[in-house]
Design an enzyme around this catalytic site. Structure first.
Site, PDB file in Angstrom:
ATOM      1  N   GLU A  23     -18.409 -96.844  28.784  1.00 22.06           N
ATOM      2  CA  GLU A  23     -18.385 -95.856  29.704  1.00 22.06           C
ATOM      3  C   GLU A  23     -18.942 -94.642  28.543  1.00 22.06           C
ATOM      4  OE1 GLU A  23     -16.142 -95.960  33.879  1.00 22.06           O
ATOM      5  OE2 GLU A  23     -14.951 -95.851  32.043  1.00 22.06           O
TER       6      GLU A  23
ATOM      7  N   ASP B  81     -13.754 -99.079  28.293  1.00 19.09           N
ATOM      8  CA  ASP B  81     -13.255 -97.982  29.123  1.00 19.09           C
ATOM      9  C   ASP B  81     -13.257 -96.463  28.268  1.00 19.09           C
ATOM     10  OD1 ASP B  81     -12.206 -97.450  31.859  1.00 19.09           O
ATOM     11  OD2 ASP B  81     -10.302 -96.400  30.816  1.00 19.09           O
TER      12      ASP B  81
END
Ligand code: CA
Length: 650
Positions: free
Chosen positions: A351, A322
């Site tokens: 990400e 993340d």
């Protein structure tokens, strides 16, 4: 650990001159005779204690024991007697905590648990599914509760064990995916594990205990062994079915600072600070109020030890980071190295952005643009995603699917098809976000059009294309995924898209009720053609190496874009790409509302996919000889000119 003085050690640690290899985090070593506790906490803490409890919550401590400074920044104590089945907390003056590295906890993760015996160690199959290249992965992102809560025949709706049930395994196998990416499944804070009789929902991006499975997905969160056992049973069942398990890891922030285990053991060490005028404040690159400091030796080591623990103890096959753009590049590469030592096929992606300004310069961070400095690590391509569906900043704006045919959309789509690598036919100055090819290899790109974030595909198509009919919606949905699954990147889909999932237009459903988030399994019967097409796409990719070359040079050699009218992107994979059984494969994507025609070399062709139908049997859907091909509106056409197949039937 090496014997150095407290001041020297702390100075080294804080100035980041040490790799922290000799340090330990909190530890609890149990035997029937005694239990030893250790805690990484400041050497100048006034008082550090460990408390022993009978229960995982409530009640008064059975014992409070002072810990002694055993080495610099390591506090230690040994408690005599058999503490099996008890619970414990540390307290160095900032509130009680199970420490940062508890491996078993009580309900809601407030106290560490002392297990009398390890749970399922060594007695389960350690074999990972064989996935030679990340290019061979087909990733299916799911939330435990979304997936199974509304399933009528589920024995364990919303639980880890749902993924061990025959209906679940059958569905995943029928669809053809070979990796399940589970949304946060470490112990998180936003669901109260003591009230599971009431419906509660959260995605779980609020980590509490990073190294323990979340309790609300177990059948008994009060039994510390239960969540560990059931998580392992889930991994085991998926592995037996040939499906890899990828964990969503959220080291970039904690729910808050005050209550976090980091802050309660070593205040301010684990977080980045920045200045606001003359004030020192916590930096907020995560958008959640704080950001962790991966560049600090002990935070870096924490992340490395944590992923290693999940890989070894729970046999996890991949990690999705993340907000990887909050972490520094060095740490990400160290994690790659540590996992390579366990198994180089363990996949890492993330990400490649942050959610706010970080306290480190972006050149040092795991941003998408820095992927070339992180070999073996992939980043989500917002380029192809937004080219297809429209920009993340505005749900009402359409992308290429809805008729937005600027250079930006077309070139980004082409770049996405090529796996975001350098390619002679792609002009990166026209690509929407990446002005240079960010991937050295196509396996560094995650190809997707939707994930848990933002609207799911159906909702986005509805929101961005006014007056869209259901027929068009389905056509564009299938067209979008054709681009995703024939891309040379690593394909990724949100669970339920194969069932034409809708979240009723909710953009951010992180705490929406089941009625919004749950998969509607009736849709599998309602829209059989949708499921069948997804199945066909995945099967096409898995049967044909041309779509997953996994190597940039091979992509440049074999992938050639063809001249096409506006609203159409066409390419071929030529000369038995990747030793494919098909000689030249043609893929034509038409998002316009009209039939379109493109020129192709004169040959005999077999059409395998057209007008929302895929037929992978040798005969295909149709055969023709000619030098042009017609593509139905809002659909994809895939054909090949392999003569050997024709010879059999001619
Ligand atoms: Ca929890």
């Amino acid at each position: 650990m090496k014997k150095v003085t407290r001041s020297v050690l702390l100075a080294m640690l804080l100035s980041q001159q040490v790799t922290a290899q000799d340090f330990c985090f909190d530890e609890m070593n149990y035997s029937a005779e005694q239990t030893t506790f250790r805690l990484f906490a400041p050497a100048d803490a006034k008082k550090v204690v460990v408390r022993i409890y009978k229960e995982g919550e409530g009640g008064r401590p059975l014992k409070t024991v002072q810990m002694k400074l055993a080495a610099d920044a390591v506090w230690s104590t040994t408690v005599a007697g058999n503490l099996g089945g008890r619970f414990y907390t540390f307290d160095m003056g900032h509130g009680e905590t199970p420490g940062v590295f508890a491996k078993a906890v009580g309900v809601n993760g407030r106290r560490g648990a002392i297990l009398k015996e390890p749970v399922m160690t060594g007695d389960w199959d350690r074999k990972r599914p064989v996935i030679k290249s990340p290019a061979d992965l087909v990733v299916y992102e799911l939330h435990h509760r979304d997936f199974s809560i509304a399933r009528q025949d589920a024995k364990y709706p919303g639980k880890y064990l749902a993924l061990t049930e025959p209906w679940a395994i059958r569905h995943l196998q029928e669809l053809g995916v070979n990796a399940v990416h589970i949304l946060p499944s470490y112990d998180y804070g936003s669901v109260d594990e003591t009230r599971l009789d009431q419906p509660q929902y959260n995605w779980g991006y609020d980590p509490v205990n990073y190294n323990v499975p979340e309790g609300s997905y177990s059948t008994d969160p009060r039994d510390p062994a239960c969540r560990i056992r059931e998580f392992k049973q889930m991994v085991q069942a998926l592995h037996k079915a040939g499906i890899a398990v990828i964990l969503d890891v959220v080291y970039n922030h904690t729910y808050d600072i005050e209550h976090s285990n980091f802050q309660r053991t070593y205040p301010d060490y684990y977080y980045r600070k920045t200045t606001n005028g003359s004030q020192s404040v916590y930096s907020n690159g995560s958008g959640c109020g704080n950001e962790t400091a991966s560049e600090k030796p002990m935070m870096r080591r924490f992340m490395i030890e944590s992923v290693k623990y999940w890989a070894k103890e729970f046999h996890i096959d991949g990690f999705r980071f993340d907000l990887m753009g909050v972490h520094d590049i060095v740490t990400m590469n160290e994690i790659r190295k540590a996992l390579d030592e366990i198994d180089p096929t363990i996949f890492i992606y993330g990400e490649g952005w942050s959610a706010g300004a970080c306290a480190l310069p972006s050149e040092r961070l795991g941003m998408k643009a820095n992927i070339p400095q992180m070999p073996g690590i992939a980043a989500f391509s917002d380029d192809i995603r937004d080219a297809l569906r429209g920009p993340f900043s505005d749900d009402t704006k359409c992308g290429w699917l809805g008729g937005s045919y600027g250079n930006k959309e077309t070139e980004s789509l082409k770049a996405g098809i090529a796996g975001m690598i350098e390619h002679p036919q792609i002009d990166y100055s026209k690509v929407n976000y990446s002005k240079v090819p960010y991937a050295l290899e196509p396996t560094q790109m995650m190809s997707y059009v939707s994930c848990h974030d933002d609207m799911c595909l159906v909702d986005r198509l509805r929101a961005s294309i006014p007056g869209i009919t259901e027929e068009e919606l389905i056509r564009l949905d299938l067209l979008a995924q054709t681009a995703v699954f024939t891309s040379q990147g690593v394909p990724f889909m949100l669970s339920g898209e194969e069932l034409l999932r809708s979240k009723k237009g909710v953009h951010n459903s992180y705490e929406s009720p089941d009625s919004i988030n749950q998969l509607d399994w009736q849709n599998k019967l309602r829209y059989p053609q949708v499921f069948k097409y997804y199945q066909g796409l995945i099967s096409l990719r898995r049967q044909h190496p041309a779509f997953r070359l996994g190597n940039a040079d091979l992509v440049r050699k074999h992938l050639e874009f063809l001249d096409a009218p506006e609203g159409v992107v066409a390419y071929r994979l030529k000369n038995y790409a990747g030793r494919d059984g098909w000689r030249n494969i043609y893929v034509v994507l038409n998002s316009t509302r009209q039939e379109q025609q493109i020129a192709v070399p004169k040959a005999a062709y077999t059409v395998m996919c057209a007008n929302g139908v895929i037929e992978l049997r040798t005969r295909g859907l149709e055969r023709f000889t000619g030098d042009k091909v017609t593509v139905a509106p809002q659909s994809a056409l895939i054909m090949h000119d392999s003569q050997s197949n024709l010879a059999i039937y001619d």
